[in-house]
Design an enzyme around this catalytic site. Structure first.
Site, PDB file in Angstrom:
ATOM      1  N   ALA A   1      -4.997  -4.385  18.053  1.00 32.24           N
ATOM      2  CA  ALA A   1      -4.122  -4.199  17.391  1.00 32.24           C
ATOM      3  C   ALA A   1      -2.701  -5.855  17.623  1.00 32.24           C
ATOM      4  O   ALA A   1      -2.401  -5.692  18.097  1.00 32.24           O
ATOM      5  CB  ALA A   1      -3.088  -3.203  17.709  1.00 32.24           C
TER       6      ALA A   1
ATOM      7  N   GLY B   1       2.614  -4.363  15.606  1.00 39.77           N
ATOM      8  CA  GLY B   1       3.113  -3.897  16.270  1.00 39.77           C
ATOM      9  C   GLY B   1       3.500  -2.387  15.781  1.00 39.77           C
ATOM     10  O   GLY B   1       2.710  -1.723  15.780  1.00 39.77           O
TER      11      GLY B   1
ATOM     12  N   GLU C   1       7.311  -5.583   7.965  1.00 46.54           N
ATOM     13  CA  GLU C   1       6.071  -5.696   7.355  1.00 46.54           C
ATOM     14  C   GLU C   1       6.315  -4.998   5.752  1.00 46.54           C
ATOM     15  O   GLU C   1       6.966  -4.791   4.910  1.00 46.54           O
ATOM     16  CB  GLU C   1       4.933  -5.389   8.209  1.00 46.54           C
ATOM     17  CG  GLU C   1       4.674  -6.008   9.581  1.00 46.54           C
ATOM     18  CD  GLU C   1       3.271  -5.141   9.939  1.00 46.54           C
ATOM     19  OE1 GLU C   1       3.113  -4.686   9.803  1.00 46.54           O
ATOM     20  OE2 GLU C   1       3.668  -5.834  11.501  1.00 46.54           O
TER      21      GLU C   1
ATOM     22  N   HIS D   1      -7.740  -4.839   4.635  1.00 46.27           N
ATOM     23  CA  HIS D   1      -6.736  -4.821   4.622  1.00 46.27           C
ATOM     24  C   HIS D   1      -6.359  -6.385   3.742  1.00 46.27           C
ATOM     25  O   HIS D   1      -8.111  -6.863   4.007  1.00 46.27           O
ATOM     26  CB  HIS D   1      -6.719  -5.089   6.393  1.00 46.27           C
ATOM     27  CG  HIS D   1      -5.665  -6.246   6.597  1.00 46.27           C
ATOM     28  ND1 HIS D   1      -5.212  -7.510   6.777  1.00 46.27           N
ATOM     29  CD2 HIS D   1      -4.606  -5.446   7.982  1.00 46.27           C
ATOM     30  CE1 HIS D   1      -4.356  -8.029   7.277  1.00 46.27           C
ATOM     31  NE2 HIS D   1      -3.981  -6.776   7.857  1.00 46.27           N
TER      32      HIS D   1
ATOM     33  N   ARG E   1      -0.067  -3.120   1.361  1.00 42.28           N
ATOM     34  CA  ARG E   1      -1.413  -3.520   1.567  1.00 42.28           C
ATOM     35  C   ARG E   1      -2.289  -3.519   0.639  1.00 42.28           C
ATOM     36  O   ARG E   1      -3.418  -4.417   0.018  1.00 42.28           O
ATOM     37  CB  ARG E   1      -2.521  -3.405   2.570  1.00 42.28           C
ATOM     38  CG  ARG E   1      -2.562  -2.431   3.427  1.00 42.28           C
ATOM     39  CD  ARG E   1      -2.247  -2.520   4.956  1.00 42.28           C
ATOM     40  NE  ARG E   1      -1.771  -3.577   5.967  1.00 42.28           N
ATOM     41  CZ  ARG E   1      -1.758  -2.382   6.944  1.00 42.28           C
ATOM     42  NH1 ARG E   1      -2.803  -2.326   7.831  1.00 42.28           N
ATOM     43  NH2 ARG E   1      -0.976  -3.669   8.193  1.00 42.28           N
TER      44      ARG E   1
ATOM     45  N   HIS F   1     -10.174  -1.000   7.234  1.00 37.33           N
ATOM     46  CA  HIS F   1      -9.751  -1.644   8.032  1.00 37.33           C
ATOM     47  C   HIS F   1      -9.126  -0.597   8.430  1.00 37.33           C
ATOM     48  O   HIS F   1      -8.963  -0.010  10.352  1.00 37.33           O
ATOM     49  CB  HIS F   1      -8.214  -2.330   7.816  1.00 37.33           C
ATOM     50  CG  HIS F   1      -7.239  -2.753   8.257  1.00 37.33           C
ATOM     51  ND1 HIS F   1      -7.110  -3.393   9.477  1.00 37.33           N
ATOM     52  CD2 HIS F   1      -5.748  -2.858   9.055  1.00 37.33           C
ATOM     53  CE1 HIS F   1      -6.472  -3.936  10.925  1.00 37.33           C
ATOM     54  NE2 HIS F   1      -5.301  -2.574  10.026  1.00 37.33           N
TER      55      HIS F   1
ATOM     56  N   ARG G   1      -1.863   4.531   4.174  1.00 36.58           N
ATOM     57  CA  ARG G   1      -0.544   4.089   5.211  1.00 36.58           C
ATOM     58  C   ARG G   1       0.445   2.680   5.364  1.00 36.58           C
ATOM     59  O   ARG G   1       0.016   1.520   5.362  1.00 36.58           O
ATOM     60  CB  ARG G   1      -1.277   3.318   6.686  1.00 36.58           C
ATOM     61  CG  ARG G   1      -0.537   3.374   8.032  1.00 36.58           C
ATOM     62  CD  ARG G   1      -1.780   2.485   9.093  1.00 36.58           C
ATOM     63  NE  ARG G   1      -2.331   2.360   8.550  1.00 36.58           N
ATOM     64  CZ  ARG G   1      -2.362   0.955   9.599  1.00 36.58           C
ATOM     65  NH1 ARG G   1      -2.078   1.174  11.358  1.00 36.58           N
ATOM     66  NH2 ARG G   1      -3.128  -0.662   9.016  1.00 36.58           N
TER      67      ARG G   1
END
Ligand SMILES: Cc1cc2nc3c(=O)[nH]c(=O)nc-3n(C[C@H](O)[C@H](O)[C@H](O)COP(=O)(O)OP(=O)(O)OC[C@H]3O[C@@H](n4cnc5c(N)ncnc54)[C@H](O)[C@@H]3O)c2cc1C
Length: 481
Positions: free
Chosen positions: A45, A48, A112, A223, A270, A330, A366
Site C-alpha cells: 500500500a 495512506g 485522493e 485501479h 477510480r 486492485h 471502495r
C-alpha cells in the site's frame, strides 16, 4: 502431531496483525501466512490511511464513503469505521508509528479521488503500507509461521475447530477454539493486478466448499493507473495520491481526456477513471499516460520515493517522461459474508476481517484509502469480541485433507483463468462475455486439476454468477448491456 491454540489467525496483513495486537496476552495465538510475511497487499500500500480530521469531517467522510459505494453500503459499518479512526491514529502514534509531518510537526494530509477534502495521512512518502507492516510485525507478540498455506478449515456444523495447513512440517491439522480469516482479496484471479502473489482467494474457495456465503463478489475495483510494462504478474501501482497532488492522465498527444467522462477529471472515483481510460483507449485507438511534469524532480522524489526508484529501475526518467499506464484489478469489495463484529454468517467462532471479508462497508465501490483503516478498526473489533466471548471447543480429530494440492498442468490453466477473468469479467462486462467466461470455468472445473486451482475456479465461478445476476450497472460493476 496435533496442536491446540486459543486463536489461529490466517493472514499477516494489517487486519490479521492488528487483530493479534489487541487479543488478550494470555491467549495462545498463532498467525499463519502463506509465504514471507511481507508478501501481502498491506506491504504494497502506498497512498495512506484515511483519518477524518474532526467530528465534522467524520460526517463528511461517512458521506463520501456512502457516495463512492453507490449508497448500498452498510451504514452501521461505515459509521464504525469513521468514528473509530482517531482512536486508531492515537494508538499508532503512541506505539511509535511514524507519520509524515510538516516543519511544525503537524500531520500532513493529502486528498485522493472521491474524498471531499484532504484527510489521508501517510508514512515515508509513498511507503505507508511498508512502514505500517514493518511497525506491526516489529510489535508482534504472537507466534507467526511463514510459508504456511492453509488448505482447509476444520468445520462441523456451526463450529470451526482449526485449519489444515501445508508448511515445512508437511500437511497437518492445527486446532483452535476461535479462528480468524484475514487472508486478503482475489488478485491472483486476474491477468493484470496490483496485488501480492500470495493473494489468490484460497479461503474464499474453502468458504464456498463449506456452504458458507460470499457476498457482493461482482463488486471488484480496478485501479486506473498501473504501470503494466513490467513482466511480473503483479503490476506496479501508481498511487492515487500522484493524481491527487497534480499528476494528470493524457494521451500520446498530451491531451487530457478524462473530463469528457466526469467533471472531476482525474479525481473522480477510480472506477469512473478506469472505465474512462479503457473506453478512450479502445474507441480512439490511443494509449494512456500519467504526466507528472507538474512536479519538480526533487519534489517527486521526496513525496514518492518508491515510485521514483522503482520506475527508474524500469528506465523511466521522472518527472520528465510520461508513465505508460493501464487499469489493473486492485481491490475486492465483496468477500466472506460477516456481521458488523466480523463473525462469519452461520458460524459461532469463525471470523473474517480485512479485504477477505464483506460487512457491506464499501458497498458497490471502495473510497480510496479506506481499507488500511478497515483492517485496523475491524481487526481490533474482532479481537475485542473474541476477548469478551470465551469459547472452548470440545476435542475433535479431523482427517487430513486428501485432495492433491497441485497437479501438472495447473499453472497453464491458472493463466487461462486469468485471461478469461481479465477479458470477460473485468472493467466492462456483458451477458455474452460472462456466459462464455462461465463456460470456460466450468470446463476447467471438470478437468484433472489440483485442489488449490479448484478453489480459485470456485471463486471465479461465484464472481461470474454474481455479475450475471446483477443486470444493472452499479458502482464498480459495469455492464455494457
Ligand atoms: C499496490 C496496492 C496499494 C494499495 N494502497 C492502499 C492505500 O494507500 N491505502 C489503503 O487504505 N489501501 C490500499 N490498498 C489496499 C490495502 O492495502 C489492502 O486492502 C489491505 O492491506 C488488505 O489487508 P489484509 O490484512 O486484509 O490482507 P493482506 O495485507 O493482503 O494480507 C493477506 C495475508 O493472508 C495470507 N494468506 C492468503 N492466503 C493464505 C493461505 N491460503 N494460507 C495462509 N495465509 C494466506 C497472505 O500470505 C497475507 O499474509 C492497496 C493495495 C495494493 C495492492
Amino acid at each position: 502431531m496435533s496442536q491446540q491454540y486459543d486463536v489461529i489467525i490466517i493472514g499477516a496483513g494489517v487486519a490479521g496483525l492488528y487483530c493479534a495486537r489487541h487479543l488478550p496476552q494470555h491467549l495462545k495465538v498463532l498467525i499463519l501466512c502463506k509465504a514471507q510475511p511481507w508478501e501481502c497487499n498491506t506491504f504494497y500500500a502506498q497512498g495512506g490511511i484515511t483519518i477524518p480530521k474532526d467530528k465534522q469531517d467524520e460526517a463528511l467522510h461517512i458521506q463520501d464513503t456512502l457516495s463512492a459505494g453507490g449508497g448500498v453500503n452498510n451504514r452501521e459499518c461505515v459509521e464504525i469505521l469513521s468514528q473509530h479512526s482517531n482512536v486508531i491514529l492515537q494508538e499508532l502514534i503512541q506505539s511509535g508509528f511514524i507519520l509524515d509531518r510538516d516543519d511544525k510537526g503537524q500531520l500532513l494530509y493529502v486528498k485522493e479521488g472521491g474524498h471531499s477534502c484532504s484527510r489521508i495521512v501517510h508514512s515515508g512518502g509513498d511507503a505507508t503500507g511498508r512502514n505500517l507492516h514493518t511497525h506491526l510485525i516489529g510489535k508482534l507478540q504472537a507466534t507467526l509461521w511463514k510459508n504456511a498455506e492453509v488448505v482447509d478449515l476444520l468445520i462441523e456444523e456451526d463450529r470451526c475447530y482449526g485449519v489444515c495447513v501445508q508448511s515445512k512440517f508437511g500437511l497437518q491439522n492445527l486446532y483452535a477454539h476461535q479462528v480468524v480469516i484475514a487472508s486478503g482479496g482475489v488478485g491472483g484471479l486476474f491477468k493484470y493486478h496490483t496485488n501480492a502473489y500470495t493473494i489468490s482467494s484460497d479461503l474464499h474457495g474453502i468458504i464456498l466448499e463449506h456452504n458458507l456465503a460470499l457476498q457482493d463478489m461482482e463488486m471488484l475495483q480496478f485501479h486506473p493507473t498501473a504501470y503494466v510494462s513490467n513482466p511480473q504478474a503483479r503490476k506496479y501501482l501508481i498511487s492515487e495520491a500522484v493524481r491527487g497532488e497534480g499528476g494528470v492522465v493524457v494521451d500520446e498527444d498530451n491531451k487530457r481526456f478524462l473530463f469528457a467522462y466526469d467533471e472531476r477529471g482525474e479525481l473522480a472515483p477510480r472506477d469512473i477513471v478506469a472505465r474512462g481510460i479503457m473506453d478512450y483507449c479502445s474507441t480512439q485507438k490511443k494509449s494512456a499516460f500519467l504526466d507528472v511534469s507538474a512536479f519538480s524532480e526533487v519534489d517527486f522524489k521526496t513525496r514518492f520515493p518508491n515510485i521514483y526508484r522503482d520506475l527508474s529501475t524500469n528506465k523511466l526518467s521522472l518527472p520528465k517522461q510520461k508513465i505508460p499506464i493501464s487499469p489493473a484489478f486492485h481491490y475486492s469489495m465483496g468477500g466472506i459474508l460477516v456481521d458488523s463484529q466480523g463473525l462469519v454468517k452461520g458460524m459461532s467462532n469463525l471470523y473474517a476481517v480485512g479485504e477477505c471479508a464483506c460487512n457491506g462497508l464499501h458497498g458497490a465501490n471502495r473510497l480510496a484509502s479506506n481499507s488500511l483503516l478497515e483492517g485496523l478498526v475491524f481487526g481490533k473489533r474482532v479481537a475485542e469480541y473474541i476477548a469478551g466471548h470465551s469459547i472452548q471447543n470440545p476435542i475433535r480429530h479431523f482427517p487430513l485433507c486428501e485432495e492433491v494440492l497441485q497437479k501438472e498442468g495447473d499453472v497453464r490453466l491458472k493463466n487461462v483463468l486469468r485471461e478469461i477473468m481479465w477479458d470477460k469479467v473485468g472493467i466492462i462486462r456483458s451477458q455474452s462475455g460472462l456466459d462464455s467466461a462461465l463456460g470456460g470455468v466450468e470446463v476447467m472445473l471438470e478437468s484433472n486439476i489440483g485442489r488449490m486451482l479448484r478453489l480459485r475456479l470456485l471463486v471465479a465461478k461465484k464472481i461470474i454468477e454474481s455479475a450475471k445476476a446483477r443486470k444493472e450497472s452499479k458502482g464498480a460493476h459495469y455492464r455494457l448491456d
